[in-house]
Structure formats: C-alpha cells, structure tokens
Design a protein around this motif. Structure first.
Motif, PDB file in Angstrom:
ATOM      1  N   ASN A  98      31.860  42.598  48.403  1.00 39.18           N
ATOM      2  CA  ASN A  98      32.461  42.084  47.169  1.00 39.18           C
ATOM      3  C   ASN A  98      33.716  42.864  46.796  1.00 39.18           C
ATOM      4  O   ASN A  98      34.708  42.283  46.358  1.00 39.18           O
ATOM      5  CB  ASN A  98      31.451  42.137  46.017  1.00 39.18           C
ATOM      6  CG  ASN A  98      30.405  41.062  46.124  1.00 39.18           C
ATOM      7  OD1 ASN A  98      30.560  40.088  46.845  1.00 39.18           O
ATOM      8  ND2 ASN A  98      29.316  41.245  45.416  1.00 39.18           N
ATOM      9  N   TRP A  99      33.672  44.185  46.950  1.00 41.57           N
ATOM     10  CA  TRP A  99      34.841  45.010  46.647  1.00 41.57           C
ATOM     11  C   TRP A  99      36.003  44.621  47.559  1.00 41.57           C
ATOM     12  O   TRP A  99      37.128  44.457  47.095  1.00 41.57           O
ATOM     13  CB  TRP A  99      34.494  46.491  46.797  1.00 41.57           C
ATOM     14  CG  TRP A  99      35.599  47.387  46.374  1.00 41.57           C
ATOM     15  CD1 TRP A  99      35.830  47.868  45.130  1.00 41.57           C
ATOM     16  CD2 TRP A  99      36.663  47.889  47.193  1.00 41.57           C
ATOM     17  NE1 TRP A  99      36.969  48.641  45.120  1.00 41.57           N
ATOM     18  CE2 TRP A  99      37.497  48.668  46.380  1.00 41.57           C
ATOM     19  CE3 TRP A  99      36.980  47.746  48.545  1.00 41.57           C
ATOM     20  CZ2 TRP A  99      38.630  49.308  46.865  1.00 41.57           C
ATOM     21  CZ3 TRP A  99      38.115  48.380  49.035  1.00 41.57           C
ATOM     22  CH2 TRP A  99      38.922  49.154  48.193  1.00 41.57           C
ATOM     23  N   ASP A 101      36.497  41.745  49.081  1.00 40.36           N
ATOM     24  CA  ASP A 101      36.977  40.406  48.713  1.00 40.36           C
ATOM     25  C   ASP A 101      37.845  40.454  47.464  1.00 40.36           C
ATOM     26  O   ASP A 101      38.800  39.691  47.330  1.00 40.36           O
ATOM     27  CB  ASP A 101      35.791  39.458  48.470  1.00 40.36           C
ATOM     28  CG  ASP A 101      35.063  39.081  49.750  1.00 40.36           C
ATOM     29  OD1 ASP A 101      35.610  39.285  50.855  1.00 40.36           O
ATOM     30  OD2 ASP A 101      33.920  38.582  49.640  1.00 40.36           O
ATOM     31  N   THR A 102      37.543  41.359  46.546  1.00 40.29           N
ATOM     32  CA  THR A 102      38.286  41.463  45.288  1.00 40.29           C
ATOM     33  C   THR A 102      39.572  42.269  45.431  1.00 40.29           C
ATOM     34  O   THR A 102      40.638  41.837  44.982  1.00 40.29           O
ATOM     35  CB  THR A 102      37.402  42.106  44.191  1.00 40.29           C
ATOM     36  OG1 THR A 102      36.226  41.309  44.023  1.00 40.29           O
ATOM     37  CG2 THR A 102      38.148  42.211  42.875  1.00 40.29           C
ATOM     38  N   TYR A 103      39.502  43.419  46.072  1.00 38.40           N
ATOM     39  CA  TYR A 103      40.638  44.349  46.072  1.00 38.40           C
ATOM     40  C   TYR A 103      41.418  44.392  47.386  1.00 38.40           C
ATOM     41  O   TYR A 103      42.517  44.942  47.422  1.00 38.40           O
ATOM     42  CB  TYR A 103      40.167  45.753  45.685  1.00 38.40           C
ATOM     43  CG  TYR A 103      39.628  45.758  44.279  1.00 38.40           C
ATOM     44  CD1 TYR A 103      40.494  45.693  43.184  1.00 38.40           C
ATOM     45  CD2 TYR A 103      38.271  45.776  44.027  1.00 38.40           C
ATOM     46  CE1 TYR A 103      40.014  45.656  41.894  1.00 38.40           C
ATOM     47  CE2 TYR A 103      37.775  45.748  42.738  1.00 38.40           C
ATOM     48  CZ  TYR A 103      38.656  45.684  41.674  1.00 38.40           C
ATOM     49  OH  TYR A 103      38.177  45.645  40.385  1.00 38.40           O
ATOM     50  N   PRO A 105      41.774  41.298  49.434  1.00 34.41           N
ATOM     51  CA  PRO A 105      41.440  39.912  49.781  1.00 34.41           C
ATOM     52  C   PRO A 105      42.214  39.390  50.983  1.00 34.41           C
ATOM     53  O   PRO A 105      43.367  39.764  51.220  1.00 34.41           O
ATOM     54  CB  PRO A 105      41.822  39.129  48.519  1.00 34.41           C
ATOM     55  CG  PRO A 105      42.916  39.941  47.903  1.00 34.41           C
ATOM     56  CD  PRO A 105      42.568  41.381  48.204  1.00 34.41           C
ATOM     57  N   PRO A 110      37.619  34.621  50.712  1.00 34.38           N
ATOM     58  CA  PRO A 110      36.526  35.385  51.312  1.00 34.38           C
ATOM     59  C   PRO A 110      36.053  34.761  52.627  1.00 34.38           C
ATOM     60  O   PRO A 110      35.871  33.541  52.704  1.00 34.38           O
ATOM     61  CB  PRO A 110      35.406  35.321  50.274  1.00 34.38           C
ATOM     62  CG  PRO A 110      36.060  34.924  49.007  1.00 34.38           C
ATOM     63  CD  PRO A 110      37.283  34.123  49.376  1.00 34.38           C
ATOM     64  N   ASP A 124      26.865  35.457  42.888  1.00 37.97           N
ATOM     65  CA  ASP A 124      27.838  36.392  42.327  1.00 37.97           C
ATOM     66  C   ASP A 124      27.068  37.679  42.055  1.00 37.97           C
ATOM     67  O   ASP A 124      26.725  37.974  40.925  1.00 37.97           O
ATOM     68  CB  ASP A 124      28.446  35.812  41.049  1.00 37.97           C
ATOM     69  CG  ASP A 124      29.558  36.682  40.494  1.00 37.97           C
ATOM     70  OD1 ASP A 124      30.092  37.532  41.237  1.00 37.97           O
ATOM     71  OD2 ASP A 124      29.889  36.511  39.309  1.00 37.97           O
TER      72      ASP A 124
END
Length: 152
Positions: A98-99, A101-103, A105, A110, A124
């Motif tokens: 998740n990290w 995919d967020t920071y 990307p 994703p 989520d």
C-alpha cells in the motif's frame, strides 16, 4: 520515565530482529509470492527473476526460521508452504504494498488489487486496534516499556 523518554525502543529492538530475518528484498518478495499462492521453486524463480542460488539460500533461511515449510508433493519434488508464523507477516507485506502504491506509484496504477472475499469489494486495508477497531497511526499511539524492556 518521562513522557518523551523513548530509550526503551532501542533496548529490545523487535523491528531490528525482524529485519535480520525478513528485511532483505528477495525475502519479502518470496513471501509476497507465497501469500498469493506461488509455492514451487521454479515458479518462484520465474515470477521473481531471482538468481537460483539466491532463491535457494533465501528459501533455506525461511524454512530454518519456521516461516515456510518444505512439503513433498511428488517423489523428489517439494513445494514451500507458509507456516502460521509466515502467514502472520501478511499485514506487513500488504502495508509495504500500500505504501508503494501511494508514494511510489506506477503510472498505470497499482499492479495488484486485493478483493476482500467476505464483502466482494476491493480491500482498503489499514492497521486497526484489536480492542476498539480504530485505525492505528504514528500519532495515535504512545510507545511504552513492555515486558522485554531492559534498563541500562
């Protein structure tokens, strides 16, 4: 100990001990693959593009540490299955996913989405308190000395 005295975090470093075992890149990628059903040596080598000597060494280490077990499925053939200890690392791998995919990307989005089998929606995931269900964040917890705390 004062409210701002966090020295106890360094006296019995659980994160450091965990990273000694699973902190190497290939090890986490092997675990990710096993979480998603890859169990055989050749499949792991192909999916990851990992050098075979490296894969052999990492698998041996994970078996010795009790995160994977080596199980025969045919004569002279075996696969690697997660133990309960290995399965318990799933939240850590998903948190890293998740990290990333967020920071960090990918331009296309994703590469993996997780569908929650219970409700059918894309998951989520978040870290939650086992007592109240509230989300755990860095600012929402206070580290305190635990039973393994050692004063110096």
């Amino acid at each position: 100990m004062s409210e701002r005295d966090f020295r106890h975090r360094l006296t019995a470093d659980s994160v450091g001990r965990a990273l000694e075992l699973v902190g190497e890149r290939w090890t986490l990628l092997i675990l990710r693959e096993t979480f998603f059903g890859v169990r055989r040596y050749g499949q792991l080598a192909r999916h990851l593009g990992i050098p075979r000597p490296t894969l052999s060494a990492r698998l041996k280490k994970l078996v010795e540490a009790g995160l994977l077990e080596k199980v025969a499925y045919e004569e002279d053939k075996h696969e690697y299955r997660l133990t309960d200890s290995g399965k318990a690392l799933f939240p850590a791998v998903i948190a890293l996913m998740n990290w990333g995919d967020t920071y960090l990307p990918a331009p296309e989005g994703p590469p993996i989405l997780l569908r929650h089998n219970e409700c059918g929606e894309h998951a989520d995931p978040f870290l939650a308190c086992g007592h109240c269900g509230g989300e755990i964040t860095a600012n929402g917890v206070t580290p305190e000395p635990g039973p393994g705390f050692v004063t110096r």
